[in-house]
Motif scaffolding. Structure first.
Motif, short mmCIF file in Angstrom:
data_model
loop_
_atom_site.label_atom_id
_atom_site.label_comp_id
_atom_site.label_asym_id
_atom_site.label_seq_id
_atom_site.Cartn_x
_atom_site.Cartn_y
_atom_site.Cartn_z
N LYS A 41 14.29 54.12 56.96
CA LYS A 41 13.68 53.04 56.56
C LYS A 41 12.75 52.80 57.67
N ALA A 42 11.26 52.75 57.97
CA ALA A 42 10.78 52.38 59.09
C ALA A 42 9.69 51.33 58.83
N LEU A 43 9.84 50.04 59.15
CA LEU A 43 8.73 48.88 58.84
C LEU A 43 8.78 48.95 57.23
N HIS A 44 7.80 49.21 56.39
CA HIS A 44 7.95 49.07 54.83
C HIS A 44 7.93 50.22 54.55
N HIS A 45 8.11 51.48 55.34
CA HIS A 45 7.89 52.62 54.50
C HIS A 45 9.44 53.43 54.58
N THR A 170 -6.78 56.59 65.56
CA THR A 170 -6.70 55.31 64.76
C THR A 170 -6.55 55.87 63.35
N VAL A 171 -7.50 56.63 62.84
CA VAL A 171 -7.48 57.20 61.39
C VAL A 171 -5.90 57.78 61.08
N GLN A 172 -5.56 58.68 62.08
CA GLN A 172 -4.26 59.17 61.53
C GLN A 172 -2.93 58.26 61.78
N THR A 173 -2.91 57.65 62.89
CA THR A 173 -1.90 56.72 62.68
C THR A 173 -1.81 55.40 61.57
N THR A 174 -3.01 54.96 61.21
CA THR A 174 -2.92 54.13 59.96
C THR A 174 -2.64 54.58 58.68
N THR A 175 -3.33 55.93 58.47
CA THR A 175 -3.10 56.52 57.08
C THR A 175 -2.19 57.51 56.96
N VAL A 176 -1.96 58.41 57.83
CA VAL A 176 -1.07 59.47 57.74
C VAL A 176 0.48 59.01 58.31
N ARG A 180 0.82 52.47 62.62
CA ARG A 180 -0.18 51.28 62.98
C ARG A 180 -0.45 50.91 61.52
N PRO A 181 -0.70 49.39 61.65
CA PRO A 181 -1.11 48.71 60.30
C PRO A 181 -2.44 49.13 60.11
N ARG A 182 -2.99 48.91 59.04
CA ARG A 182 -4.32 49.16 58.47
C ARG A 182 -5.42 48.49 59.40
N PHE A 183 -4.95 47.21 59.68
CA PHE A 183 -5.90 46.46 60.26
C PHE A 183 -6.66 47.06 61.51
#
Ligand code: HEM
Length: 441
Positions: A41-45, A170-176, A180-183
């Motif tokens: 479990k990592a953050l909400h994943h 930024t794209v990879q760390t927020t989507t894949v 990082r959070p989406r914001f």
């Protein structure tokens, strides 16, 4: 039915802290404690992790019947305005697109451009001042990005470097990877980088149409545009840009981080550095580098193999389960998001004795510790295995060979102790710096 063990972590943020450090080390430690299947479990994943040699062998043999890449990568496609891309496709369509792009990403492509690839490295290296501390990763990114752009797309991305790095990261760390959070994607800095990178992609296309490569085989850009023209239903206009920017998105961080790790490993092992330097001096001394002369750099090659074992820049693969299966006494259900911790075997003592020791002799013909299927996976496993693997290997060899031939380097500070920054792909952290003691040639 066995219940899959949960990896305990700090309450609320779960295992986030560990996952945000050396990801490969985290997965290995959990494998040794919990076995080949565990939940993280990592953050909400939440993920189910499959780890160990059997997990890799299963992925090679049966992955295509049970795993899908679509869910992992489709958010990234959306940011690019695309419906789908090479990494997010599965099954027959994926095989077809991969075939169409194979030549453009091949080792042969960089072998056609050896003098140019070396010249790009030389040009950058010549500008390094003597006795000043220089950033490890950024110095390699500058060389690698220019080589990628010029070789694969016949385009110099120099003026876009910072935006490229920022955008892709930024794209990879927020989507894949969701580190990082989406914001992070809703900031003026990101909007600017996004605009600039789309403009760069358009320039790559315009440049290709204006100056198509005439005296050489078609490059990746030509192959993509031909496919879009011949089969617009398969590759519609919406999906062209993500394909054009593909080599940068997939190759920049991975190859630059791997080159930085090789540099780090050599600086930490001065005897090896001296041996590899004499090897490349002798090969350069016999004239222009050719594909067969590169193959003579055996010490350098084994140094790169060992670096990618110890410091893999793509430590794990993310997938979704399509069809349930039994694995290691557990049932893995359909629709589960999973992580195949593909580089866990890299540190198993039964495969690599004394795995914490950097030893390039593991790859000599009589030892070949990486010979067992699934034991060595720096470029992934199964149908999506890195299409640029041969390209990357040659690119790293050429870059490090040029570096050693041109300069004498030292760590700065001398006692730097490796700390891995996991974002977006693992690399030595920003404190890894080096200095030029002298320019040699
Ligand atoms: C040391 C450097 C590199 C490493 C460690 C690496 C690693 C990987 C891995 C693990 C995958 C599989 C991803 C997955 O299955 O989800 C992959 C795929 C891919 N890589 Fe690399 N890569 C490297 C360099 C490159 C370079 C230089 C290029 C481009 C020139 C490139 C282009 C690609 C592409 C296009 C894919 C997607 C293939 C597909 O989905 O069929 N890679 N890479």
């Amino acid at each position: 039915l066995n219940v899959i063990p949960n990896v305990s972590g700090i309450p609320i943020i779960g295992s986030a802290l560990e996952l945000f450090g050396d990801i490969r080390a985290f997965f290995t430690a959990q494998y040794l404690q919990h076995g080949p299947v565990y939940r993280v479990k990592a953050l909400h994943h939440r993920f189910t992790v499959l780890a160990g040699l059997d997990a890799n062998v299963f992925t090679i043999r049966h992955g295509k019947h049970h795993f899908r890449s679509k869910e992992t990568w489709q958010q990234q496609d959306i940011v690019f305005g695309a419906r789908r891309s090479l990494v997010s496709m599965d099954g027959a369509d994926h095989i077809y697109l991969r075939k169409k792009q194979k030549r453009g990403y091949s080792r042969g492509m960089i072998e056609l451009n050896i003098p140019q690839t070396i010249k790009i490295a030389q040009h950058e290296i010549q500008q390094w001042p003597v006795n000043q501390s220089l950033p490890g990763l950024y110095s390699m990114q500058k060389i690698i990005t220019e080589q990628l752009g010029r070789t694969i797309a016949d385009f110099s991305p120099k003026e876009y470097l910072d935006d490229l790095v920022y955008f892709i990261r930024t794209v990879q760390t927020t989507t894949v990877t969701k580190q990082r959070p989406r914001f992070f994607r809703y900031t003026p800095r990101f909007y600017r980088a996004h605009r600039r990178i789309l403009a760069m992609g358009q320039k790559v296309i315009d440049n290709h149409l204006q100056y198509p490569p005439e005296d050489r085989p078609q490059n990746l850009i030509g192959d993509i545009l031909s496919l879009a023209r011949e089969d617009p239903e398969f590759l519609p206009a919406s999906d062209i840009m993500v394909a054009i920017l593909g080599p940068f998105a997939a190759g920049l961080d991975t190859a630059a981080s791997a080159t930085t790790f090789v540099l780090y490993a050599l600086l930490k092992h001065p005897d090896l550095m001296a041996d590899v330097t004499s090897e490349v001096d002798s090969v350069f001394g016999r004239g222009e580098l050719t594909p067969s002369r590169i193959k003579e750099c055996d010490l350098l090659h084994r140094t790169i193999l060992e670096t990618m074992r110890m410091y893999p820049t793509a430590p794990a693969l993310q997938r979704t389960v399509t069809k349930p299966f039994e694995f290691g006494d557990y049932t893995i259900q359909a629709n589960e998001p999973i992580i195949i911790a593909s580089t866990v075997p890299h540190y198993l003592a039964e495969i690599y004795p004394n795995p914490e020791i950097f030893d390039i002799d593991r790859y000599t013909p009589h030892r070949k510790e990486n010979r067992q299927p699934g034991s060595y996976a720096p470029f992934g496993l199964g149908p999506h295995t890195c299409i640029g693997a041969g390209f990357a290997e040659t690119q790293i060899m050429l870059t490090i060979a040029t570096l050693l031939h041109q300069t004498e380097l030292a760590l700065a500070p001398k006692d730097y102790h490796l700390h891995i920054d996991p974002i977006p792909t693992p690399s030595p952290d920003r404190h890894f710096r080096f200095k030029v003691l002298r320019h040699r040639h």
